[in-house]
Design a protein around this motif. Structure first.
Motif, PDB file in Angstrom:
ATOM      1  N   THR A 608       0.749  -1.296  -0.096  1.00 47.89           N
ATOM      2  CA  THR A 608       0.069   0.032  -0.256  1.00 47.89           C
ATOM      3  C   THR A 608       1.079   1.219   0.131  1.00 47.89           C
ATOM      4  N   THR A 613      -3.229   2.790   5.957  1.00 46.57           N
ATOM      5  CA  THR A 613      -3.733   1.816   4.869  1.00 46.57           C
ATOM      6  C   THR A 613      -3.210   0.221   5.345  1.00 46.57           C
ATOM      7  N   GLY A 662      -5.260  -0.350  -3.063  1.00 43.85           N
ATOM      8  CA  GLY A 662      -5.632   1.179  -2.825  1.00 43.85           C
ATOM      9  C   GLY A 662      -4.752   2.172  -3.769  1.00 43.85           C
TER      10      GLY A 662
END
Length: 718
Positions: A608, A613, A662
């Protein structure tokens, strides 16, 4: 005593069938020490093409396939595969071992099965107006040692994907040679890499007898043979090979890699190449070779990131013996700088991270009166931190006069003389704040270490005969001044590995500025040993739309990058919400771990952009019943858990399967950082994030999955 030779395929089988390792050890011990080979249940398969092929019992269900080459007095056992019982017998009947009659390279040949049933004739292919990939005749390729049936197919191909598929069925050196030719390497250079021994003409065959022990040993000493075979030297070497934790592409070096490792250099030397082309492998082998050649030499292996330095040290311990490792120091570049300063001055000061530095830079700007508003818009904390690292601390003389005269090549923001004066006022205020609070930065420590290293105060324990640098593109100017100081200019002084496409920390630096001359002494590696061609193609497309230059200001392109590995196409998944994206990640990993032949959990990763996250994904996977851990850079990898890491921390790692998560339009490039930056800084931030995404997408060996919520990042290939 018989000599044992591993083929690459044999080690691959052991990795897939890890439970066979202990039984394989018993087999190999008997092969190397028992002249009668009692208890191995040796068989010569009925109908075998090669009378030297044998099978031996490993377990009730598995048999080893090997060749008995050489003579009874000088025997070589060449282990080529471990297969299930019936499959082993079938495989053994189809294969032969030979020394190529054109160049003496050792080869195991089986049934050649091209992707198409028959070669397309040039007449049938004339309607295709694309140029032929290989503008050579069949007889020219055969004269190099290429199999006739392979040459006949190769000369009519016009599509790179078709050639790469064809090469999957070829001996390793032949596949590499064809790809080199197709990507534009002149034939005489290809022949030089893989060609006939000195004094032999490729226009005639070499009288070769694979049963002649001297010819067979000479063949194993050839770099092209060592792409596929390794002669085991002693029990410790054998155990390392059986362990299989030192990846095959780190053991079986390409001829270009081997000459980089073994050849002496007049001075500094530079190796460039994309992710997975083996630069780190070359660096490790180079360090070991230099240490073995000179028992008195002291060698430093260094790199930018702490986690990669830890990995380098672990891999070197598997590559070299204890007596060699004693002469090799492995340190991150900032650790080296701290050691130099501490040994020379004794004191240690608290080091600020980037976020705290930027806060202090803002205080420095606020502490300088009468700065025009236009300049305040340009002199952002991010710009000032980078200017300080890349220009100010790279100067030999810390003064305003030096700064006004200093070249700022590579910096994206232009400054006139008046603006430079104002920047220097802010720099002075920043250094005052650091001194008042007894704080420093990593770049300051490196600059102080460089000053010490280039003086008579450098401790003898920090002087080296040879320095190996990995991930050199990320080093700061002060780092290069430090390295120039710890190793004197001379033969084999600096061996530098870099990839401009992975520049995620540093900026453009010209080595000659630091009295490091590699002009005319460099080589580019382009064959990928880790990533499948499907993933490689996807990852290199991330770099489209940007220009890259190396440490000598030469253009760095991806034109020659290719891979002999094949696998599934990368998967792109668009989710409607972050919750749906996390659910998809969990479902994908669960399906991988439930495969009939699953990877270990530790060989699966999620990468990520942001720390928060990363931590959220760890919690989500754990709550879903999937073992997961945030990657720990200071300790051993937890091989029982899925690795979840930021893209930055993934530098220098590799995994079997990887999800890059993401990757939305607002995340990468970072909208927050871009909006906070001055307009002239924004292209640099986007370029850095483009490189970071390329790093992330080149981590998996087998499968890449990219996920996002809403709109995808504009940096992703469409």
């Amino acid at each position: 005593m018989a000599k044992v030779v591993f083929a690459k395929e044999f080690q691959k089988n052991l990795k897939l069938e890890g439970s066979l390792k202990s039984r394989a050890w018993d087999l190999l011990q008997k092969l190397s020490s028992d002249p009668d080979l009692t208890g191995l249940d040796l068989k010569i398969p009925q109908g075998a093409r090669d009378p030297r092929v044998r099978t031996a019992k490993v377990t009730d269900n598995f048999r080893a396939v090997f060749f008995a080459a050489g003579t009874a007095e000088d025997q070589y056992y060449v282990l080529v595969a471990i297969r299930p019982h019936d499959e082993a017998y079938k495989y053994a009947t189809r294969i032969t071992i030979r020394l190529n009659p054109m160049n003496g390279i050792a080869e195991v040949l089986g049934d050649f099965a091209a992707p198409q049933e028959a070669p397309v004739s040039k007449t049938d292919a004339c309607e295709d107006d694309r140029p032929l990939l290989l503008p050579y005749r069949v007889d020219e390729l055969k004269a190099m040692g290429i199999l006739p049936e392979l040459a006949e197919h190769a000369v009519v191909l016009r599509d790179e994907d078709e050639l790469e598929k064809l090469c999957l069925h070829a001996p390793a050196w032949q596949a590499s040679a064809l790809l080199d030719l197709a990507f534009g390497m002149p034939m005489d250079e290809v022949v030089k890499i893989y060609g006939s021994p000195e004094g032999r003409s490729t226009s005639s065959t070499i009288p070769i007898d694979a049963n002649d022990p001297k010819q067979f040993r000479d063949s194993l000493d050839r770099a092209a043979s060592q792409m596929e075979f390794v002669l085991v030297e002693g029990d410790e070497h054998l155990r390392r090979m059986l362990d299989g934790d030192f990846a095959a592409w780190r053991t079986f070096l390409h001829p270009e890699q081997r000459q980089l490792v073994e050849r002496d250099r007049r001075g500094s030397y530079r190796v460039t190449g994309g992710a997975g082309t083996g630069k780190t492998v070359v660096a490790m082998h180079r360090a070991a070779v230099l240490a073995e050649r000179d028992p008195k030499a002291r060698i430093l292996v260094t790199t930018f990131t702490k986690n990669l330095a830890i990995q380098l040290k672990a891999d070197l311990s598997r590559l070299a013996g204890p007596e060699v490792l004693e002469r090799i120091d492995v340190k991150g570049i900032d650790q080296l700088a701290r050691d130099v300063v501490a040994r020379a001055q004794g004191a240690r000061t608290k080091v600020l991270n980037d976020r705290d530095q930027q806060r202090k830079w803002q205080r420095a700007v606020d502490g300088v009166p009468d700065l025009p508003a236009a300049d305040r818009a340009v002199l952002t904390p991010y710009f000032l931190m980078r200017e300080y690292q890349q220009v100010v601390l790279g100067m030999k003389d810390f003064s305003s006069a030096q700064y006004l005269a200093e070249s700022r090549k590579g910096r994206g923001v232009r400054l006139n003389r008046v603006q430079r004066v104002r920047v220097w006022r802010v720099v002075e205020e920043f250094t005052r704040l650091l001194a008042a609070e007894d704080r420093t930065t990593y770049a300051n420590v490196a600059a102080k270490a460089a000053e010490i290293a280039n003086s008579s105060d450098l401790p003898s324990s920090n002087r080296y005969d040879h320095v190996i640098v990995d991930e050199a593109q990320d080093l700061l100017p002060a780092h290069w001044r430090l390295l120039r100081g710890v190793v004197a200019e001379g033969p084999n002084d600096l061996f530098i590995c870099e990839d401009a496409h992975q520049r995620i920390y540093g900026e453009r630096v010209v080595l000659s500025r630091f009295d490091i001359n590699t002009k005319g002494r460099s080589q580019r590696l382009t064959l990928n040993y880790r990533t499948t061609r499907q993933t490689l193609q996807y990852a290199t497309h991330v770099l489209n739309g940007a220009d890259f230059v190396d440490l000598e200001e030469e253009d760095e392109s991806t034109l020659m990058y290719r891979s002999l590995l094949t696998g599934p196409e990368p998967v792109r998944h668009s989710a409607r919400s972050w919750r749906d994206e996390k659910a998809y990640i969990a479902d994908t990993i669960r399906s991988w771990l439930n495969d009939p032949a699953p990877p270990s959990a530790g060989a699966v990763a999620v990468l990520t952009y942001q720390w928060d996250t990363r931590d959220e994904i760890v919690r989500m996977l754990q709550s879903s019943g999937i073992p997961a851990v945030a990657t720990n850079i200071d300790g051993p990898v937890d091989t029982t858990s899925v690795q979840v890491s930021t893209m930055h921390r993934a530098k220098g790692t590799e995994f079997a399967r990887c999800i890059v998560a993401g990757v939305g339009a607002d995340t990468i490039p970072s909208r927050y950082r871009i909006e906070a930056a001055a307009p002239d800084e924004r292209p640099e931030i986007e370029q850095r994030d483009r490189c970071l995404l390329y790093v992330a997408c080149t981590r998996p060996r087998d499968q890449l999955v990219v996920t996002w919520t809403g709109k995808p990042s504009p940096l992703l290939p469409t």
